[in-house]
Each structure stands twice: as structure tokens, then as C-alpha cells.
Write an enzyme that holds these catalytic residues in place. Structure first.
Site, PDB file in Angstrom:
ATOM      1  N   ASP A  92       0.970  -1.202  -0.019  1.00 31.28           N
ATOM      2  CA  ASP A  92       0.101   0.051   0.028  1.00 31.28           C
ATOM      3  C   ASP A  92       0.690   1.325  -0.030  1.00 31.28           C
ATOM      4  OD1 ASP A  92      -2.188   1.714   0.208  1.00 31.28           O
ATOM      5  OD2 ASP A  92      -2.925   1.126   1.940  1.00 31.28           O
ATOM      6  N   ASP A 275      -8.196  -7.262   1.350  1.00 35.94           N
ATOM      7  CA  ASP A 275      -7.300  -7.194   2.423  1.00 35.94           C
ATOM      8  C   ASP A 275      -7.701  -6.756   3.756  1.00 35.94           C
ATOM      9  OD1 ASP A 275      -5.388  -4.647   3.484  1.00 35.94           O
ATOM     10  OD2 ASP A 275      -6.580  -4.290   1.712  1.00 35.94           O
ATOM     11  N   CYS A 313     -13.552 -26.718   9.994  1.00 31.91           N
ATOM     12  CA  CYS A 313     -12.387 -26.041   9.443  1.00 31.91           C
ATOM     13  C   CYS A 313     -11.420 -27.231   9.739  1.00 31.91           C
ATOM     14  CB  CYS A 313     -11.977 -24.852  10.290  1.00 31.91           C
ATOM     15  SG  CYS A 313     -10.466 -24.124  10.041  1.00 31.91           S
ATOM     16  N   CYS A 315      -8.001 -26.214   9.530  1.00 30.50           N
ATOM     17  CA  CYS A 315      -6.633 -25.616   9.663  1.00 30.50           C
ATOM     18  C   CYS A 315      -6.012 -26.347  10.624  1.00 30.50           C
ATOM     19  CB  CYS A 315      -6.820 -24.136   9.960  1.00 30.50           C
ATOM     20  SG  CYS A 315      -7.395 -23.625  11.872  1.00 30.50           S
ATOM     21  N   CYS A 318      -7.594 -25.897  14.373  1.00 23.17           N
ATOM     22  CA  CYS A 318      -8.640 -26.601  14.592  1.00 23.17           C
ATOM     23  C   CYS A 318      -8.438 -28.215  14.684  1.00 23.17           C
ATOM     24  CB  CYS A 318      -9.670 -26.483  13.476  1.00 23.17           C
ATOM     25  SG  CYS A 318     -10.466 -24.725  13.589  1.00 23.17           S
ATOM     26  N   HIS A 344      -6.054 -19.522  12.320  1.00 21.98           N
ATOM     27  CA  HIS A 344      -7.440 -19.957  12.140  1.00 21.98           C
ATOM     28  C   HIS A 344      -8.154 -18.743  11.290  1.00 21.98           C
ATOM     29  CE1 HIS A 344     -11.489 -21.439  12.247  1.00 21.98           C
ATOM     30  NE2 HIS A 344     -11.797 -20.246  12.928  1.00 21.98           N
TER      31      HIS A 344
END
Length: 381
Positions: A92, A275, A313, A315, A318, A344
Site C-alpha cells: 500500500d 485485505d 475447519c 486448519c 482446529c 485460524h
């Protein structure tokens, strides 16, 4: 493959699935980008970013130019080498950060002067200087310097910011020269649809004049100045029209938005990239996204809950940790709690956009949208 080549793989209504080639690999949309403001996604390693499917990481020119300094980042080999992330990256311009500190900013026809938040020293930026800094940092995608207006704001102030942002877009495009980096223009205009469309028209004209003179074109377009205090419903009064007014052959990036339902709605309107600091910031507060809605891990009901954080989930958090353990970490203010929840939450948004892409490729985005909006999670975001 040529860098900064964009291919539209499929459409489903207004939703799009794009593939975009950069010097550090190809990314595919719809896509959520983790924010690594100071060359780090807070509490998350680069190996973890790859493991959760991160495609592009965003860093911030304002912060990196002040600490450690763009020259040092360049000396390290650029932002990719500096932070050990080998995928595509975006910087940015830092304009949002500068203008959010309005009481320390002095604006003139050539550029702006502001005070560093770190040591109070005065810093001078012109669009050309901002391009020089972003080229030193070396991300694959640079953003033009622009003026982001707050909400609410007087129409005359927003109109002036649109004109200034367009003037700076012209100068940024003329100054930007690094061949392995592309530049995105940014649409401004607050909540005023006519000013938004005027901003789009000016960016198109600037690009046409640049190309006619043998210069470069924009690699894509940011849509800035939303999620600055207005309700999501107010944003969606104009967002779709603005997104679809932009060229169809390049990415459309809605800046600073990370609410799951907002992402699903925005993809339906033709937006490709997102984002936000929301997933990591809320993780540090002990809050998790989930398929059933937000979870405040400080709540006593999780004290003896030995089930996964979100059974839907996959991930690493999890798969390996229970709600009871995560609550314990949060209550004890252990840094591991914020780290595990950050992994997560980022995975949740990245996976949501991956599933959105699958729906577009299948020509079934409207069904995906309806299913999400009818889910328990949508009512909580």
C-alpha cells in the site's frame, strides 16, 4: 509467462475467477490477502502463511519507509528476501495512514509533509518519491499515492480529494519504472456515486494518455475510501456500479475490507481482491471466525469444551487444539493464543474465497451466495 498477465478463467453473474501472473508466481481470485504491515503478519510465520494457502501478502509503505527504512529493505534484497516470503507481495502507498493523521499533515500542490509516528521528524512525500520508495521495497504490486477521505465528509472535500488522487495517479504512473513491479491506480469518491465514476473515468483517461505516449498502463485498480465508518449497506449502494465500471481485463481490489459476509457480497458485485487486519486483530482480542459465527473465547461456556474450535475447519489450529485450551491461553494472555487464532482466522477467510472461486468456476456463484447468506455465520458478521 509474461509478468502481470491477467486471464479471466470464468464468470458467474458478476463474480469473476481471475489468474494473475507476477514475478513471484501466479495468484488466483477471488482472494483474501493477509496484512503484514511492517513486513510481518502479526503472530504468523511465512511457513504458516503458505500452509493456510496465502497467495499475496500486503505490507505498508508508510511504516516500512520509517522503520527500518526502504534503503535497508532494498539492501536486504527487497521485501521478499527481507521477510523470507517467496510469493507475490503488494505494498500500500501509505496514503491512508498519512491522511488518518490529518492534524500532522500539510498538503500542497506538489505533495505532502507529515510527522513520523515513531520519532516526530518531518517527512516529505511527492508521488514521485512515493514511487521511488515502493520500488526500493520491491513488492510485485505497488499502489498509487492517493487521498482517502473519512466518512462522513463534505462533498466539496471529497471532490477535491478525487481530483488530487487523479493528479497523483498521473504522476505515479509517469514516475513508476521498475519492470518487475506493476502499479495499481485507486478509485476514490466517498459514498458519492457520480464522484466515484468520475474517478474511474479519469483513471481510464490517464492510462490512455500514458499508453499513447509510449508509457505504461495500470496493472489493476484499487477501490479505496470504503469501510471508513459507513455501514456495509451504505457501501453496497455504490460498490457494484463502481467495480463494474472498471476495466474488465484486470483485477479489482477492495481495500481494507475483511468481514466474511462483506467479502461474499462484494465478489457477487465483481470484486476480486481483499485485505484487512480484522482476522489478526480480532484474534489478538480472543475472537475467532467460525462456520456458526463469531466466537469469543473469553466466554465461560468454552472452559470445559474439548471439541475443536470449528469442526468444519481443517486448519492446524482446529486439527490440534480444543476450545477449552484456546480459552485458557486467551484468559492467561499467552501469546500462543493470539497466534493460533490468527492462523485460524486467516485460514477461514482464505478458504472462504477459495470456495467462492470454485463456485465461480462451476457457474454456481449465486447458489454459493444464497447458501452463505442463509448460514448461521452470515447473520453474525
Amino acid at each position: 509467462m509474461t509478468c502481470f498477465h491477467c486471464t479471466c478463467d470464468a464468470t458467474s453473474g458478476n463474480a469473476r475467477a481471475l489468474s494473475y501472473q507476477t514475478a513471484h508466481g501466479c495468484f488466483r481470485t477471488p482472494m483474501f490477502m493477509p496484512v503484514g504491515t511492517s513486513a510481518t503478519v502479526k503472530g504468523v510465520t511465512t511457513d504458516q502463511l503458505h500452509a493456510i494457502g496465502s497467495q499475496v501478502v500486503l505490507s505498508n509503505t508508510y511504516h516500512l519507509s520509517l522503520r527500518p527504512g526502504a534503503d535497508l529493505v532494498a539492501e536486504a534484497g527487497g521485501i521478499h528476501a527481507f521477510m523470507n516470503y517467496d510469493g507475490p507481495m503488494l505494498t500500500d502507498s501509505g496514503g491512508f495512514q498519512v491522511f488518518s493523521l490529518a492534524d500532522t499533515v500539510k498538503l500542497d500542490s506538489e505533495g505532502l509533509t507529515f510527522r513520523s509516528i515513531y520519532d516526530g521528524s518531518y517527512v516529505r512525500w511527492t508521488p514521485e518519491e512515493n514511487m521511488r520508495i515502493q520500488e526500493l521495497i520491491g513488492a510485485d504490486i505497488a499502489m498509487q499515492l492517493d487521498q482517502c477521505t473519512p466518512y462522513p465528509a463534505e462533498r466539496s472535500f471529497v471532490a477535491a480529494a478525487v481530483d488530487l488522487s487523479a493528479a497523483w495517479a498521473r504522476r505515479c504512473l509517469a514516475a513508476h519504472a521498475r519492470p518487475d513491479q506493476t502499479l495499481f491506480g485507486i478509485v476514490q469518491g466517498g459514498m458519492e456515486l457520480d464522484l466515484r465514476l468520475h474517478s474511474v473515468d479519469m483513471l481510464r483517461r490517464i492510462e490512455e494518455e500514458s499508453v499513447a505516449a509510449g508509457g505504461r498502463r495500470f496493472g489493476g485498480f484499487g477501490i479505496g475510501g470504503y469501510s471508513v465508518g459507513e455501514s456495509h449497506d451504505v457501501m453496497f449502494e455504490t460498490l457494484g456500479t463502481v467495480a463494474r465500471a472498471l476495466p474488465e481485463d484486470r483485477p479489482r481490489y477492495l481495500m481494507g475490507v475483511g468481514n466474511p459476509t462483506t467479502l461474499v457480497r462484494a465478489v457477487r458485485e465483481g470484486v476480486d481482491m481483499f485485505d484487512c487486519v480484522l482476522p489478526t486483530r480480532t484474534a489478538r482480542m480472543g475472537t475467532a471466525f467460525s462456520s456458526t459465527g463469531r466466537m469469543n473465547l473469553r466466554n465461560a461456556k468454552y472452559a470445559r469444551d474439548f471439541t475443536p474450535l470449528d469442526p468444519a475447519c481443517c486448519c492446524s489450529t482446529c486439527r490440534n487444539y480444543t476450545r477449552a485450551y484456546l480459552r485458557h491461553l486467551v484468559k492467561q494472555n499467552e501469546m500462543l493464543g493470539a497466534m493460533l487464532l490468527s492462523v485460524h482466522n486467516l485460514h477461514f477467510l482464505i478458504d472462504l474465497m477459495a470456495r467462492a472461486r470454485e463456485a465461480v468456476l462451476a457457474g454456481a456463484y449465486e447458489e454459493f451466495y444464497r447458501d452463505w447468506m442463509a448460514s448461521p455465520a452470515a447473520k453474525d458478521y
